[in-house]
Write an enzyme that holds these catalytic residues in place. Structure first.
Site, PDB file in Angstrom:
ATOM      1  N   GLY A   7       0.797  -1.295   0.087  1.00  0.00           N
ATOM      2  CA  GLY A   7      -0.002  -0.162   0.017  1.00  0.00           C
ATOM      3  C   GLY A   7       0.857   1.170  -0.071  1.00  0.00           C
ATOM      4  O   GLY A   7       0.732   2.016   0.957  1.00  0.00           O
ATOM      5  N   GLY A   9       1.071   4.488  -0.508  1.00  0.00           N
ATOM      6  CA  GLY A   9       0.614   5.772  -0.682  1.00  0.00           C
ATOM      7  C   GLY A   9       1.545   6.626  -0.221  1.00  0.00           C
ATOM      8  O   GLY A   9       2.546   6.487  -0.631  1.00  0.00           O
ATOM      9  N   LYS A 175      -3.092   8.867  19.513  1.00  0.00           N
ATOM     10  CA  LYS A 175      -3.339   9.439  18.092  1.00  0.00           C
ATOM     11  C   LYS A 175      -4.718   9.347  17.926  1.00  0.00           C
ATOM     12  O   LYS A 175      -5.339  10.127  17.065  1.00  0.00           O
ATOM     13  CB  LYS A 175      -2.637   8.355  17.342  1.00  0.00           C
ATOM     14  N   ASN A 179      -7.291  12.109  16.108  1.00  0.00           N
ATOM     15  CA  ASN A 179      -7.981  11.820  14.916  1.00  0.00           C
ATOM     16  C   ASN A 179      -9.570  11.893  15.180  1.00  0.00           C
ATOM     17  O   ASN A 179     -10.310  12.595  14.229  1.00  0.00           O
ATOM     18  CB  ASN A 179      -7.701  10.539  14.358  1.00  0.00           C
ATOM     19  N   ASN A 183     -10.583  14.881  12.471  1.00  0.00           N
ATOM     20  CA  ASN A 183     -10.760  14.206  11.206  1.00  0.00           C
ATOM     21  C   ASN A 183     -12.417  14.538  10.959  1.00  0.00           C
ATOM     22  O   ASN A 183     -12.741  15.133   9.753  1.00  0.00           O
ATOM     23  CB  ASN A 183     -10.489  12.706  11.162  1.00  0.00           C
ATOM     24  N   ASN A 193      -7.397  22.102   9.007  1.00  0.00           N
ATOM     25  CA  ASN A 193      -7.231  21.626  10.415  1.00  0.00           C
ATOM     26  C   ASN A 193      -7.123  23.047  11.240  1.00  0.00           C
ATOM     27  O   ASN A 193      -7.911  23.057  12.314  1.00  0.00           O
ATOM     28  CB  ASN A 193      -6.010  20.801  10.873  1.00  0.00           C
TER      29      ASN A 193
HETATM   30  O1  PAF Z   1      -5.531  12.091   9.529  1.00  0.00           O
HETATM   31  C1  PAF Z   1      -4.792  13.125   9.460  1.00  0.00           C
HETATM   32  O2  PAF Z   1      -4.844  13.798   8.575  1.00  0.00           O
HETATM   33  C2  PAF Z   1      -3.529  13.174  10.618  1.00  0.00           C
HETATM   34  O3  PAF Z   1      -3.353  12.085  11.074  1.00  0.00           O
HETATM   35  C3  PAF Z   1      -3.978  14.429  11.370  1.00  0.00           C
HETATM   36  C4  PAF Z   1      -2.802  14.208  12.465  1.00  0.00           C
HETATM   37  C5  PAF Z   1      -5.149  14.701  11.771  1.00  0.00           C
HETATM   38  C6  PAF Z   1      -3.271  15.784  10.610  1.00  0.00           C
HETATM   39  O4  PAF Z   1      -4.098  16.020   9.700  1.00  0.00           O
END
Ligand code: PAF
Length: 293
Positions: A7, A9, A175, A179, A183, A193
């Site tokens: 993968g 990417g 993490k 997110n 996100n 962001n």
């Molecule tokens: O998913 C993402 O885009 C990244 O993990 C984060 C840290 C939110 C930065 O855009």
């Protein structure tokens, strides 16, 4: 070492390029049906790497899986018969919930989980930009992987800084908290962001973090709400010009990682009977957008 990147990417191509430059024999496994794939990092000359060669996969000592979480189980189910039982499988993606499935699918293989804060941007199909230095954490997901701390040297030599984490699940939860906060909101509002610093998002962000914190504590993770809020704030500032991965998925009408981010939180919250209404509403909002396509 023989290393396969499954993968390739943005993050996978970044590691492919650095591991190749560190002297390893790097092969790719991708959805492109060609025997070789070119990868260029920043302004360095392009590399031509072997692609989708079952023998190369069979000879790999390390399988670095940088697929998005929703693809991990399906792709590894299809290729596991090409993977040697002693090869170390490393999962590196946003979200949680894939490890248990892969532990059952490939019980012989040492399974390592990874999380990285390096910034990578795919400028074109074969061109990746290393947009921000970061740190990578590795840790064991099963008993066999407890012997794999040597990977820190392998990876550190290619792209520092890399460290071993004895409780990698805790790092993954931190993490996940980031997110869950960034996100879905950026995807729903189609914003960068940095726009989450606007006062209209303050209460919602606080409520997301507070709910995530309660679930983390129930899962046995040492989480403190104020620390999580500071961490989220730092990431929002450090990545203020970026579009989150979920914002990009929604903008391009691709299925997002919501099931493995907020969806994973909801599953754990349900297990502990903890109400998480703000995250639940964000989950439904993303699902509704995806169902419109
Ligand atoms: O998913 C993402 O885009 C990244 O993990 C984060 C840290 C939110 C930065 O855009």
């Amino acid at each position: 070492m023989n290393i396969s990147i499954v993968g390739p990417g943005a993050i996978g191509s970044l590691w492919a390029s650095y591991l190749h430059d560190a002297g390893h024999r790097v092969c790719l496994w991708s959805r492109q049906n060609t025997a070789t794939l070119a990868i260029q990092r920043d302004d360095y000359p392009s590399l031509l790497l072997m692609n989708n060669d079952p023998q190369a996969l069979q000879q790999s000592d390390i399988i670095l899986v940088t697929l998005k979480a929703p693809l991990v189980e399906r792709v590894l189910t299809n290729i596991r018969h090409h993977i040697a039982p002693e090869a170390v499988v490393i999962l590196m993606h946003n979200g949680m919930g894939t490890a248990d499935k892969i532990k059952t699918l490939m019980p012989e293989n040492p399974l390592v989980l990874a999380t990285t804060t390096h910034g990578a941007y795919r400028k074109a199909a074969n061109h990746v930009l290393h947009t921000g230095q970061g740190k990578t954490l590795l840790g064991a997901a099963n008993h066999k992987a407890k012997q794999c701390e040597f990977l820190v040297d392998v990876f550190n030599h290619a792209l520092a800084e890399v460290a071993w984490h004895d409780e990698i699940e805790h790092a993954l939860w931190n993490k996940l908290a980031i997110n869950c906060a960034i996100n879905p909101l950026t995807a729903i509002h189609q914003i960068r962001n940095g726009e989450l610093t606007r006062t209209e998002f303050r209460d919602q962000l606080q409520s997301i973090i507070s709910e995530v914190c309660r679930v983390m504590q129930a899962e046995g993770v040492d989480a403190i709400e104020t620390n999580l809020a500071v961490m989220v704030d730092q990431v929002i500032h450090a990545t203020s010009n970026n579009f989150s991965s979920m914002e990009q998925d929604i903008a391009h009408q691709r299925a997002s990682e919501i099931d493995f981010i907020t969806g994973y939180l909801l599953k754990c919250a349900n297990k502990h009977k903890i109400g998480v209404p703000t995250n639940q509403a964000l989950f439904q909002a993303i699902k509704q957008i995806e169902q419109r396509w």
